[in-house]
Design an enzyme around this catalytic site. Sequence first.
Site, PDB file in Angstrom:
ATOM      1  CB  SER A  15      68.016   8.441 -34.581  1.00  0.00           C
ATOM      2  OG  SER A  15      67.134   7.470 -34.084  1.00  0.00           O
ATOM      3  CG  ASP A  24      67.293  -1.015 -31.207  1.00  0.00           C
ATOM      4  OD1 ASP A  24      68.256  -0.470 -30.626  1.00  0.00           O
ATOM      5  OD2 ASP A  24      67.139  -1.002 -32.450  1.00  0.00           O
ATOM      6  CG  HIS A  34      71.395  -2.645 -33.679  1.00  0.00           C
ATOM      7  ND1 HIS A  34      71.220  -2.313 -35.008  1.00  0.00           N
ATOM      8  CD2 HIS A  34      70.412  -1.998 -33.010  1.00  0.00           C
ATOM      9  CE1 HIS A  34      70.183  -1.479 -35.119  1.00  0.00           C
ATOM     10  NE2 HIS A  34      69.668  -1.274 -33.916  1.00  0.00           N
TER      11      HIS A  34
END
Lengths: 676, 378
Positions: free
Chosen positions: A339, A378, A384
């Site tokens: 990330s 995810d 999220h």
Amino acid sequence: MAKRFQKLKDHWREQRLFFSRVIAAAVVVVLLTGVLVARLVHLQVIEYQRFSDLSQDNRLRIEPLAPTRGLIFDRNGLIIAENLPTWQLVAIPEQIGDLDAALAELEELGLVEASEHAVLADLVRSHRGFERVKLRNLNETQAARFAVRRHRFPGIDIQEGLVRYYPFGEASAHAVGYVGSISTRDLERIDRRAYAATSHIGKTGIERSYEDLLHGQVGYRQQVVNAQGRILLDPASADAQASASWELETKWPVPGDNVVLSLDMRLQLATHEALAGARGAAIAIDPANGDVLALVSTPSFDPNRLAGGLSRSDFATLNADLDMPMFNRALAGQYPPGSTVKPFFGLAALQLESSLAHEDISCPGFFTLPGHSHRYRDWRPQGHGPVDLRGAIVQSCDVYFYRLAVDLGIDRLEQTMKAFGFGAPTGLDIMGERAGVVPSREWKREYFPQPEDKVWFPGETVITGIGQGFTLVTPLQLAHATAVLAARGASYQPRLLIGTEDAVSRDVDWAEPAPLGAVEASEEHWAAIHDAMVGVTKDLRGSGRTSMLGTSYVVAGKTGTAQVFTVAQEEKYDADEVDERLRDHGLFIAFAPAEAPRIAVAVVIENGGGGSSAAAPVARKILDAYFAEGVEAAAAEAGTAAIGRRAAGISAPSFGALAAALGPAEPQGEATHVPR
Amino acid sequence: MSLGSVEWGDKTRKTLGGPPLLRNLVVDMPLLVTLFAIAGLGFVVLYSANGEDLSGVARQSVRLSVGLAAFLVMAQIPPRYLRLWTPWLYCAVLGLLLAVMVEGEIGKGAQRWLDLGVVRFQPSELMKLAAPMMVAWFLHDRTLPPTMPQLLVLMLVILVPAGMIAEQPDLGTGLLVASAGILTVLLAGVSVRIIAGIGALALVAAPVLWVSMMDYQRARVMTFLNPESDPLGAGYNIIQSKIAIGSGGMFGKGWLNGTQAHLEFLPERSTDFIFAVMAEEFGLLGLSVLLVLYLVLVGRGLYIAVQAQDTFSRLLAGAISLTFFVYVFVNAGMVSGLLPVVGVPLPLVSAGGTSMVTLMACFGILASIHGHRKLLAA
């Protein structure tokens, strides 16, 4: 009319011409023979006595004199590499009767190792008769043990020498490198004359890449020695008149240049400590000029053992270690960035005006390509919820970046990565840097041999969006890209060498930073990404929050977690080991202070678990050390002194001011600028 | 065998007596005797230089036998055939040089040797003969002295192979090939004005070249010209060989008594530096004998050149004789520290096959030129 006849051969005239030329030639031959005879008379009659003395029981010996190797300083003038006096066991090939017997006897005395016998014998035989071949360094006990038995070893001697010493040991090893004995392989790449007296040569790091600067120039002196090699006349001795009558020459060696590195040893030590016990790397770069402030790869090794003459078996153990302490992870370790790529792609989204850039999406915890059933998950299974670009960076939402990647397409992802310097060596001035991989259609076409593998699949674009898949980066590339991000696009080639000091005149030549092509983006887009990265460490849901609680400075960061989905093929199966080695790599990039960045950091911890749990705490320690108040003041003092020198161009810097202020890192760390 | 003079048609030949087959054999006794005298002296020195080991001398005598065969073969070939073959020979050797270049390019190794399976040899050695032959061939039916355009052609003929050899890199041999060719041109009677002009041009060009060179190139030239400035490298050999020569004195230390050579101080003592071994053991006196023998050979060669009856033979004989002297002078000059170090063996004395055989072949050509003269009515 006469002209016409010239075309015919006039034999009579030709013969006369030729005859005159032969006569001229004969005269020249006689004259040259005369010159030759005169030379022989000069040597054999006039100078007979001198040469006769030289040849009968005296010999003119040429002793090469080693130059002193240049010192290595950090940016504040602390010594990172110096030369300490030591005893060396040397061999003079022409004076040794039976080399094997002599070596065997030395082995009995415990002065050389039996395992080195063949190597040393080769080394001695590969040198010319008059050269002094260094066998190994001796400690004082060993030197004493040899000294009392010296008469038994014609052609073997001890001499005073200098050994390279690295006061910071393991902490500086991967950046500075080390020197080692000149191997037969090294002999092939160097000018043997220049190294006639030198026993060690830079093997890695700064010691290797600036070998030419550090080494200096060899000197020599002529000595008159008798048949046993005893020195009868030495120009360095008091009997200058006698020397003069022998026309003995001395040319003193020229010491190598000192070099000043961008490293801040204080930070380097803190970084090394922060990484203790882990396999990983951390690099800190000054975004304003590309100066590498700290470069650490762990586990490390003690360069002093290598400089002192490591035995073959020890070297083999070091090389065979599963944790690979000799491997410079900072430059050559290639990891999926995970990330940590999100801020870069986020900037691309803004700059390339992706429709997603200003849109809230809903994250259900997975993503599917239209018309496909495969679920790209995810990291947070429940998702999220609604997120925008900032939120996606702060919480590290994968689904947002899956969608962004598809929206931008692989070609733009590739462009973005390459603009920040991924996919090619950064050009740091030490060797061994790897290029990493920025995947693209073209790369896939070239890399894979099978035609069916050469096609780029949409799914590969998806995972590239979160730094997985084929993408590989080195910690150095990551730190460099972070520095570019911090400097809002201004890019400098990372560098370790910032100055060279002439050892004789003490003039320091400061190197200018080398700007690279800047990354162009609008001011507000940079600000938006910086703001999102601050959110990573400040927002309640920020993935780097816990590690950065209570900092006196504002940190902009990004966590990364790289899946290790395959066990390396060559790794042997070991239940305990494999389990640990299958864990994720933890990554963290950061710069601070966020409003006016002075330092950019990248940390990679192999198999450390997540970026927030393993890498971010390490980065915190590095940043704390950098911004620590007391030390910062001392550094500022020494730093301004250095900067002042640089600005005013004043030579003869007073190095070592900081050493006392900081206290020694190790007992020997107190070393200051040794006058020579 | 006895020497006899035989009337045979319109030719007079010095031949060997004995069986009829040998009677027509062309030899040149003064040449052959001197050659053997020098080679014999060489054996004596070689034995000492090799540490009193006979095997080196044995190998050298094999080379001398092959050389003798080459001498005899060449001596039987009339110069007019040599002249006819010259362009082909020149082109062939040029081709071989090219082959060596290409092979070296591929093999990344030394580029001097051509491996023919049985023997390996250096085409550059052949060029030492082929270049002056080509010059002599070019000039043989032209009016001497050569004109300016002709000179330019000749410069190409000489400098192309010399440049290729220097590229190998074997600067020494390249210079020798160039000097062999240039000597031939000088013998052909280039006017003194042109010689002076070129000399002046070189004098002007040298400083310009010097200034335009990089520092390291200048350093290399300096080491080449003055090896003693580099006592750890090239200078070591010269320092040791000067000690060997100087310590020999007037009469030498005596055979097998040279300390420099026997204590292995002297490098390459059986090849390029054998002159120093001789100097150490036989002194100035011994060297004088050797030099006189060399001068006899050169003198005989020049005499043959003057007696020769056509331009080609004349130029070739003169060039061979003078080039031979250049070898002697360059080797002795190098070993005694007068000249820079280039790898040139001492003719007929240094251990080594290629040099021995090519030199003997060259002297065979001299013998042939002298033996195949036609008796002209005065």
